[in-house]
Design a protein around this motif. Structure first.
Motif, PDB file in Angstrom:
ATOM      1  N   ARG A   1     -23.106 -14.745 -12.728  1.00 49.99           N
ATOM      2  CA  ARG A   1     -24.356 -14.447 -10.808  1.00 49.99           C
ATOM      3  C   ARG A   1     -24.059 -12.692 -11.090  1.00 49.99           C
ATOM      4  O   ARG A   1     -24.924 -11.986 -11.002  1.00 49.99           O
ATOM      5  CB  ARG A   1     -23.678 -15.048  -9.895  1.00 49.99           C
TER       6      ARG A   1
ATOM      7  N   GLU B   1     -40.864 -14.694 -11.305  1.00 51.18           N
ATOM      8  CA  GLU B   1     -40.024 -14.817 -10.390  1.00 51.18           C
ATOM      9  C   GLU B   1     -39.991 -16.667 -10.443  1.00 51.18           C
ATOM     10  O   GLU B   1     -39.207 -17.040  -9.592  1.00 51.18           O
ATOM     11  CB  GLU B   1     -42.528 -16.047  -9.440  1.00 51.18           C
ATOM     12  N   VAL B   2     -40.073 -17.234 -11.347  1.00 51.84           N
ATOM     13  CA  VAL B   2     -39.432 -17.916 -12.185  1.00 51.84           C
ATOM     14  C   VAL B   2     -37.957 -17.991 -11.897  1.00 51.84           C
ATOM     15  O   VAL B   2     -36.571 -18.170 -11.367  1.00 51.84           O
ATOM     16  CB  VAL B   2     -39.991 -18.071 -13.418  1.00 51.84           C
ATOM     17  N   THR B   3     -37.479 -16.586 -12.144  1.00 52.79           N
ATOM     18  CA  THR B   3     -36.143 -16.162 -11.981  1.00 52.79           C
ATOM     19  C   THR B   3     -35.634 -16.067 -10.762  1.00 52.79           C
ATOM     20  O   THR B   3     -33.966 -16.175 -10.330  1.00 52.79           O
ATOM     21  CB  THR B   3     -34.942 -15.278 -13.274  1.00 52.79           C
TER      22      THR B   3
ATOM     23  N   ARG C   1     -36.385 -17.639  -8.129  1.00 56.32           N
ATOM     24  CA  ARG C   1     -36.342 -18.451  -7.906  1.00 56.32           C
ATOM     25  C   ARG C   1     -35.117 -19.243  -7.603  1.00 56.32           C
ATOM     26  O   ARG C   1     -33.906 -19.435  -7.064  1.00 56.32           O
ATOM     27  CB  ARG C   1     -37.453 -19.101  -7.928  1.00 56.32           C
ATOM     28  N   ILE C   2     -34.520 -18.617  -8.923  1.00 56.09           N
ATOM     29  CA  ILE C   2     -33.370 -19.585  -9.210  1.00 56.09           C
ATOM     30  C   ILE C   2     -32.264 -19.162  -8.562  1.00 56.09           C
ATOM     31  O   ILE C   2     -31.179 -19.944  -8.511  1.00 56.09           O
ATOM     32  CB  ILE C   2     -33.354 -19.971 -10.977  1.00 56.09           C
ATOM     33  N   LEU C   3     -32.080 -17.566  -8.973  1.00 52.99           N
ATOM     34  CA  LEU C   3     -31.288 -16.993  -8.328  1.00 52.99           C
ATOM     35  C   LEU C   3     -31.689 -17.141  -7.370  1.00 52.99           C
ATOM     36  O   LEU C   3     -30.115 -16.638  -5.778  1.00 52.99           O
ATOM     37  CB  LEU C   3     -31.226 -15.587  -9.137  1.00 52.99           C
ATOM     38  N   ASN C   4     -32.387 -17.172  -6.775  1.00 53.82           N
ATOM     39  CA  ASN C   4     -32.212 -17.190  -4.566  1.00 53.82           C
ATOM     40  C   ASN C   4     -32.251 -15.813  -4.505  1.00 53.82           C
ATOM     41  O   ASN C   4     -31.435 -15.158  -3.481  1.00 53.82           O
ATOM     42  CB  ASN C   4     -30.875 -17.708  -4.009  1.00 53.82           C
TER      43      ASN C   4
ATOM     44  N   LEU D   1     -36.449  -8.600 -16.398  1.00 53.94           N
ATOM     45  CA  LEU D   1     -35.605  -9.763 -16.392  1.00 53.94           C
ATOM     46  C   LEU D   1     -33.893  -9.808 -16.192  1.00 53.94           C
ATOM     47  O   LEU D   1     -33.466 -10.274 -15.234  1.00 53.94           O
ATOM     48  CB  LEU D   1     -36.023 -10.503 -17.128  1.00 53.94           C
TER      49      LEU D   1
ATOM     50  N   ARG E   1     -34.150 -25.476  -5.670  1.00 55.93           N
ATOM     51  CA  ARG E   1     -34.954 -23.577  -7.258  1.00 55.93           C
ATOM     52  C   ARG E   1     -34.648 -24.115  -7.655  1.00 55.93           C
ATOM     53  O   ARG E   1     -36.194 -23.348  -8.175  1.00 55.93           O
ATOM     54  CB  ARG E   1     -33.011 -23.080  -6.659  1.00 55.93           C
ATOM     55  N   VAL E   2     -34.405 -24.858  -9.030  1.00 55.07           N
ATOM     56  CA  VAL E   2     -34.731 -25.050  -9.960  1.00 55.07           C
ATOM     57  C   VAL E   2     -36.089 -25.776 -10.149  1.00 55.07           C
ATOM     58  O   VAL E   2     -37.128 -25.800 -11.006  1.00 55.07           O
ATOM     59  CB  VAL E   2     -33.322 -25.540 -10.875  1.00 55.07           C
TER      60      VAL E   2
ATOM     61  N   THR F   1     -38.877 -25.320  -7.991  1.00 55.52           N
ATOM     62  CA  THR F   1     -39.501 -24.861  -7.691  1.00 55.52           C
ATOM     63  C   THR F   1     -40.065 -23.990  -8.563  1.00 55.52           C
ATOM     64  O   THR F   1     -40.681 -23.470  -8.992  1.00 55.52           O
ATOM     65  CB  THR F   1     -39.312 -23.988  -6.521  1.00 55.52           C
ATOM     66  N   ALA F   2     -38.785 -23.576  -9.468  1.00 57.21           N
ATOM     67  CA  ALA F   2     -39.455 -22.656 -11.215  1.00 57.21           C
ATOM     68  C   ALA F   2     -39.331 -23.622 -12.450  1.00 57.21           C
ATOM     69  O   ALA F   2     -40.662 -22.675 -11.888  1.00 57.21           O
ATOM     70  CB  ALA F   2     -38.070 -22.236 -11.422  1.00 57.21           C
TER      71      ALA F   2
ATOM     72  N   LEU G   1     -43.234 -23.501 -11.089  1.00 56.46           N
ATOM     73  CA  LEU G   1     -43.890 -22.540 -10.885  1.00 56.46           C
ATOM     74  C   LEU G   1     -44.265 -22.568 -12.803  1.00 56.46           C
ATOM     75  O   LEU G   1     -45.824 -21.835 -13.342  1.00 56.46           O
ATOM     76  CB  LEU G   1     -43.139 -20.952 -10.998  1.00 56.46           C
ATOM     77  N   LYS G   2     -43.152 -22.726 -13.564  1.00 56.09           N
ATOM     78  CA  LYS G   2     -43.798 -23.045 -14.945  1.00 56.09           C
ATOM     79  C   LYS G   2     -45.154 -23.450 -15.269  1.00 56.09           C
ATOM     80  O   LYS G   2     -45.119 -23.510 -16.807  1.00 56.09           O
ATOM     81  CB  LYS G   2     -42.092 -23.254 -15.915  1.00 56.09           C
TER      82      LYS G   2
ATOM     83  N   HIS H   1     -31.650 -17.868 -22.400  1.00 48.45           N
ATOM     84  CA  HIS H   1     -31.506 -16.344 -20.770  1.00 48.45           C
ATOM     85  C   HIS H   1     -31.549 -18.053 -19.677  1.00 48.45           C
ATOM     86  O   HIS H   1     -31.001 -17.324 -18.623  1.00 48.45           O
ATOM     87  CB  HIS H   1     -33.573 -16.909 -20.825  1.00 48.45           C
TER      88      HIS H   1
ATOM     89  N   LEU I   1     -28.270 -18.352 -16.507  1.00 46.31           N
ATOM     90  CA  LEU I   1     -27.833 -18.232 -15.608  1.00 46.31           C
ATOM     91  C   LEU I   1     -26.895 -19.025 -14.399  1.00 46.31           C
ATOM     92  O   LEU I   1     -26.254 -20.148 -15.219  1.00 46.31           O
ATOM     93  CB  LEU I   1     -29.255 -18.514 -14.844  1.00 46.31           C
ATOM     94  N   PRO I   2     -26.542 -18.587 -13.532  1.00 44.22           N
ATOM     95  CA  PRO I   2     -25.538 -19.065 -12.643  1.00 44.22           C
ATOM     96  C   PRO I   2     -26.324 -19.883 -12.287  1.00 44.22           C
ATOM     97  O   PRO I   2     -26.000 -20.661 -10.925  1.00 44.22           O
ATOM     98  CB  PRO I   2     -25.305 -17.638 -11.447  1.00 44.22           C
ATOM     99  N   VAL I   3     -26.191 -21.358 -12.846  1.00 43.41           N
ATOM    100  CA  VAL I   3     -26.838 -23.039 -11.963  1.00 43.41           C
ATOM    101  C   VAL I   3     -25.951 -23.448 -13.467  1.00 43.41           C
ATOM    102  O   VAL I   3     -25.944 -23.602 -14.233  1.00 43.41           O
ATOM    103  CB  VAL I   3     -28.015 -22.828 -12.422  1.00 43.41           C
TER     104      VAL I   3
END
Lengths: 308, 250
Positions: A79, A101-103, A105-108, A146, B6-7, B9-10, B13-14, B91, B95-97
């Motif tokens: 994070r 926007e993709v990232t 959304r994932i990172l909220n 990004l 959240r993932v 919704t991403a 978009l993709k 990438h 990410l923190p998921v």
């Protein structure tokens, strides 16, 4: 969070088949610094960054980010990290704004972060063009946006100047200084462009064949790794004595002997040795060398050692 | 759950401007238009006593037996290609998921596209049948089984879960699209060999023949096919997500 190092590795090793890409390296990256990670192509820089991001698993050794083991708290630690590894990871069919926007959304993150990141990297005007139509430099800037999107405390940037024109490189330098000095972000900057590192880095590490050759402040590299010039009354005799005693004599011309000495104590020992052999020492000084000279010397020495 | 949302919704978009999204509409509509053309031209000769039901059944059969398995393989390959093509795994996975969440979102997105295309097909069949009814006054009293159309399409979709999970796993695991394509083609050939020879029980276990089993209203193995499709899809999906989350993608 009180750990003085943003990144610390202990004996980090990674092999691919019989090839050891990263060989027991111990990195210590102080917080809030720009840490230049230098090495020739294939030295192990990108593998190290991938290990630090948890994209690859080490064969042995450990990684601590902000004092916490990566293997135990990967999700929480990630994070606080923004990364740009080699070429930026972008979706060419989406616009610049949609890529962020993709990232987001994932990172909220709040929606405003996308606009901030676009403005910060000067891409606001091109935000609604698909990335497929972006130049190499624009893609690189979007990759930087990004990495910065989540306002990380640590940024790992692998060759971020790739594809940038001179103005873009200068702009990148400004961004990096702003990250480190204004926002207290630690920047781990991997590159083989020595000039770039020399201009921005506070600390540097040099890696070759997966081994760490040097780690410290830039001044320390100059101080301990530049050849020592010894001005004597009899340079040929001095060179012969020093060689016989096992010192690495690099050059012997006129009244000057140049030798490789890394440690201050060794300088005193060497000086005493010459005096004991009746050789007058008039002056001891480090040769002024550029980072490029020092880098090439360290790398060629390691090449010679590994070919032995 | 929040992470997954959240993932997702991403992932949604993709899909913008992708071939996968266009195919979800164009794929079923091509079949509808093809059969519509046949019936508009020669409907009186091929229509039989209940022409609109025949029209709907022909489309559903072509779609379910031939198109759907190939389309599922294509959707899986196209969704995986979004990350493979630009090497975006480095990438995404940094990410923190949880990685399982990232792969599960891919699965759900793909399944969502398949469901969407099934609904497009059902709606397309219904609209095209109504147009045929207007074009051919003799068919005005021919009933159109809306419930059968939607039920068959949805049951086939459920039964396709097993084969879709296999295709998705292969597509995400290998950067090259060929392994997925080869598996889909070989499986289709095997299905065409198995079904006409009356290997009914084998057919009901074979993932690629499950959608066809689920579509046929009087097939005794229909519910087994649907159950197996859902269960197999969930199990293979779970194992696939676990396997992929442990892999190094760089």
């Amino acid at each position: 969070m009180n750990d003085p190092f943003a990144i610390e590795t202990r004996g980090l090793t990674r092999t691919f088949g019989s090839c050891t890409a990263v060989d027991g390296i111990d990195l210590r990256v102080p917080r809030g610094t720009i840490y230049g990670f230098l090495g020739p192509n294939g030295a192990g820089k990108t593998t190290t960054i991938r290990l630090l991001l948890g994209l690859l698993r080490p064969n042995s050794g450990s990684i601590l980010l902000n004092g916490e083991l990566l293997t135990q708290k990967r999700r929480e630690l990630m994070r606080g990290i923004g990364a740009l590894v080699e070429t930026p990871s972008l979706y060419p069919h989406l616009t610049g704004q949609e890529n962020l926007e993709v990232t987001r959304r994932i990172l909220n993150l709040p929606r405003s972060r996308v606009a901030d990141a676009l403005a910060f990297t000067g891409l606001t005007a091109d935000a609604h063009r698909v990335v497929r139509a972006y130049s190499l430099g624009m893609r690189q800037r979007l990759g930087l946006a990004l990495a910065w999107l989540g306002q990380p405390g640590l940024m790992m940037l692998d060759e971020p100047a790739n594809g940038l024109d001179p103005a873009g490189i200068r702009e990148l330098r400004g961004h990096l200084r702003q990250f480190a000095h204004d926002q207290n972000v630690t920047v781990f900057l991997s590159s083989h462009v020595l000039n770039e590192i020399e201009q921005v880095a506070d600390w540097i590490a040099i890696i070759n064949h997966g081994r760490l050759l040097f780690q410290g402040k830039l001044q320390d590299l100059q101080r301990y790794h530049a050849p020592l010039k010894v001005v004597t009354d009899r340079s040929s005799d001095a060179a012969a004595v020093l060689k016989a005693k096992g010192w690495r004599v690099l050059e012997n011309s006129g009244d000057v002997v140049e030798l490789q000495i890394s440690c201050d104590t060794d300088v005193a020992v060497m000086n005493r040795c010459l005096l004991e052999h009746g050789i007058q020492v008039y002056r001891l000084e480090r040769r002024q060398e550029t980072l490029e000279d020092l880098f090439l010397r360290l790398v060629s020495t390691s090449e010679q050692e590994s070919s032995r | 759950m929040n992470d997954l949302y959240r993932v997702l919704t991403a992932e949604g978009l993709k899909l913008k401007r992708t071939l996968a999204l266009r195919l979800a509409i164009c794929g079923p509509m091509i079949i509808v238009l093809l059969v519509f053309g046949m019936y508009a031209e020669r409907g009186e000769k091929i229509g039989g006593t209940n022409p609109l039901t025949g029209f709907a059944q022909l489309i559903l059969t072509i779609w379910t037996i031939i198109m759907f398995p190939l389309y599922a393989a294509l959707v899986a390959a196209l969704i995986a290609a979004i990350e493979h093509q630009s090497e975006n795994w480095k990438h995404l996975l940094a990410l923190p998921v949880d990685r399982v969440t990232i792969f599960a979102a891919k699965w759900i997105t793909g399944a969502g596209l398949l469901l969407f295309s099934s609904l497009v097909l059902s709606a397309g069949v219904s609209v095209a049948a109504e147009i045929l009814r207007l074009m051919k006054p003799a068919w005005s009293s021919s009933p159109l089984p809306f419930a059968m159309i939607f039920r068959s399409a949805l049951l086939s979709f459920c039964a396709a879960g097993f084969l879709f999970s296999i295709q998705m796993w292969i597509s995400l695991r290998w950067r090259n699209f060929l392994p997925g394509l080869v598996v889909a083609v070989i499986a289709l050939v095997l299905m065409f060999i198995a079904i006409p020879r009356g290997v009914a029980f084998f057919g009901s276990l074979f993932p690629w023949s499950l959608p066809a089993m689920a579509m046929a209203p009087h097939n005794p193995y229909r519910l087994i096919a649907v159950g197996l499709g859902l269960l197999g899809g969930a199990v293979v999906g779970a194992i696939g997500c676990w396997d992929l989350s442990r892999r190094e993608f760089c």
